[in-house]
Design a protein around this motif. Structure first.
Motif, PDB file in Angstrom:
ATOM      1  N   LYS A 109      67.548  64.529  61.533  1.00 52.75           N
ATOM      2  CA  LYS A 109      67.874  65.999  61.138  1.00 52.75           C
ATOM      3  C   LYS A 109      68.563  66.138  59.645  1.00 52.75           C
ATOM      4  N   ARG A 150      60.115  68.778  57.793  1.00 59.60           N
ATOM      5  CA  ARG A 150      60.315  69.001  59.222  1.00 59.60           C
ATOM      6  C   ARG A 150      61.234  69.789  59.580  1.00 59.60           C
ATOM      7  N   ASP A 202      60.727  73.340  61.924  1.00 60.81           N
ATOM      8  CA  ASP A 202      61.726  73.643  63.094  1.00 60.81           C
ATOM      9  C   ASP A 202      62.579  74.836  62.854  1.00 60.81           C
ATOM     10  N   ASN A 259      52.925  75.332  64.048  1.00 57.91           N
ATOM     11  CA  ASN A 259      53.226  74.188  62.917  1.00 57.91           C
ATOM     12  C   ASN A 259      52.217  74.130  62.145  1.00 57.91           C
TER      13      ASN A 259
END
Length: 522
Positions: free
Chosen positions: A32, A227, A231, A254
């Motif tokens: 992340k 990503r 998200d 997505n």
């Protein structure tokens, strides 16, 4: 072209097969934003940020010098908007027009910063190879910070206050393959920390747009940044993002998000103008009626460009007519391919023949080249081998360009032929289809879509997976969960097949190769 099929049959799960064949770690796909390295690891980050903060406090005139591709436009926007969000109003931008300007800093930009009496210039997505023009700017007493991501010769390090580039040999930032907008974002993140300011979520969206457009490897930090956008889609806001989502189709998953990112970069790729103006960037910056007007300009140009792209198929057939596999160099002497499309045309041909392709075109008194490469070949290394015949060159392993005097064309062809011959065996070795997973048709299910979603976004070094499918029968329902029409067209009259399929970024499957199931496919 008949390609070899390479695949391994095993009992591992679908996702595990793909990750294993890519020699990736499952945990890499869970990283992340909080896992990003500290921006202080960039060489010159601290000194560059301090100079920018001094300029803000002293109300000095700042000019951001960008590049006119989507990476350069988004890199300019992220830094420009951040300065605006700090309450600063004495900053400007300049985007050169590739139709009239050579790459990098040119005399017209120097004239511009002299005219407006700039105090500080910040380059984004370029500048590291403009050391001669940088010397001229230094002589004017104007400070300069270079942020870039292109490779350069160590001995030609530009003499500036700061050179923020992950490809510096003395740069300790662990990930080297950021796009230009990625470097711009890291500078903004560091400035925000020092100034206790917010990093808008929209900056991550535009970083994703520029990174996908520039086709940097979709691994490591690039993958994390894109990503994060997928998200956290519902947390993204901003006048431009909101405007575009309001005029586009509903975004439900997505794959829709990836389609929207691709649409966004194709949109802002348009809008080149003279005097440093770029209507794509104006669309990002402006509000109200001005945003609407600039959207109309770039949307109209986008539609015209797409019409031109549809005509590329005719040029590809002409270019490949008689090609013997000895290193494709096509010189567009008849001026049939518009300059902005020569890179696109080269990409299409590479995908067709799996060999490096160079397309040359004369503009003014120079020859310009866009090169694209297949696996196992570096166009950047090829240009380095030929550098005695070039004025300048730059780019990436798979996408690079150069400028050259016409008198050096024959010498360049000789040198390139030598380099191509030295790499020809490696090129041939890479002309195969490598399946990332093998499945029987009975194993297709909706669960596979979840596995594929886990791997998004796809891109360089994390490409759309290849799937070897055994025992497909025409009318098979399972595979229709993924894709139907193109498969039916490809299979035509035949009944039972083994297939090599490729997942696309929009979640569909396309047929790459077909063989009757009673043939050997190893």
């Amino acid at each position: 072209m008949q390609l070899r099929w390479l695949y391994e049959e095993n009992n591992k799960g679908f996702l595990e097969q793909i990750i294993d064949t890519r020699k990736m770690d499952y945990e890499d796909y869970k990283l992340k934003l909080e896992d990003l390295p500290n921006e202080e690891l960039f060489a010159d980050m601290e000194v560059g940020a301090k100079r920018i903060i001094d300029a803000l406090y002293n109300n000095e005139k700042i000019v951001i010098f960008g590049h006119d591709d989507p990476d350069g436009v988004t890199a300019t926007y992220v830094l420009f908007d951040f300065l605006t969000s700090c309450g600063f109003q004495n900053h400007y931008y300049y985007i050169p027009n590739r139709m009239t300007d050579h790459h990098g800093i040119q005399d017209n930009f120097i004239d511009y910063i002299k005219e407006i009496k700039a105090n500080l210039v910040i380059t984004v997505d370029n500048g590291v190879s403009s050391y001669e023009k940088i010397d001229e700017i230094n002589a004017l007493g104007i400070d300069l910070i270079v942020t870039d991501h292109h490779m350069f010769e160590k001995e030609n390090m530009p003499k500036t206050i700061a050179v923020i580039n992950p490809k510096r040999e003395d740069c300790n930032y662990p990930y080297k393959m950021l796009a230009g907008v990625g470097v711009s974002l890291m500078l903004v993140r560091y400035l925000a920390r020092l100034l206790n300011k917010e990093v808008k979520n929209s900056y991550y969206f535009w970083t994703a747009v520029g990174s996908i457009a520039d086709r940097v490897p979709m691994t490591g930090i690039n993958w994390i940044l894109v990503r994060h956008v997928l998200d956290n889609w519902n947390d993204i806001s901003g006048s431009t993002f909101d405007y575009l989502t309001s005029v586009c189709s509903p975004i439900r998953n997505n794959y829709d998000k990836m389609n929207f990112i691709n649409y966004s970069y194709r949109l802002i790729a348009n809008g080149r103008d003279d005097g440093g103006i770029h209507h794509g960037l104006r669309f990002l910056i402006y509000e109200g009626r001005d945003k609407f007007d600039n959207f109309g300009i770039i949307q109209t140009e986008k539609k015209a460009m797409e019409k031109n792209i549809q005509e590329i198929g005719f040029y590809i057939d002409k270019i490949l007519d008689g090609y013997q596999g000895d290193g494709l160099i096509y010189y567009d002497q008849e001026n049939e391919i518009t300059y902005p499309l020569i890179g696109t045309c080269a990409t299409f041909i590479v995908n067709k023949i799996l060999e490096p392709v160079l397309i040359l075109k004369k503009k003014d008194d120079l020859i310009f080249c866009e090169g694209r490469s297949s696996d196992g070949f570096s166009v950047l290394d090829a240009f380095k081998y030929c550098e005695e015949s070039l004025i300048q060159y730059g780019g990436h392993v798979k996408a690079a360009g150069f400028t050259m005097h016409p008198d050096n064309l024959d010498r360049f062809k000789e040198l390139y032929a030598e380099y191509f011959a030295s790499q020809s065996e490696t090129i041939r070795e890479n002309q195969f289809l490598q399946a990332n997973a093998s499945l029987d048709i009975s194993e297709f299910s909706y669960e596979l879509k979840k596995d594929l979603d886990f791997l998004l976004p796809f891109g360089q070094e994390n490409p759309e997976p290849m799937i070897f499918v055994k025992n497909y029968q025409q009318g098979e329902k399972n595979i229709k969960l993924f894709m139907e029409s193109n498969l039916r067209k490809s299979l035509k009259q035949h009944n039972i097949y083994d297939l090599m399929l490729q997942v696309t970024n929009n979640g569909q499957l396309k047929v790459i190769d077909i063989r009757e199931s009673n043939e050997s496919c190893n």
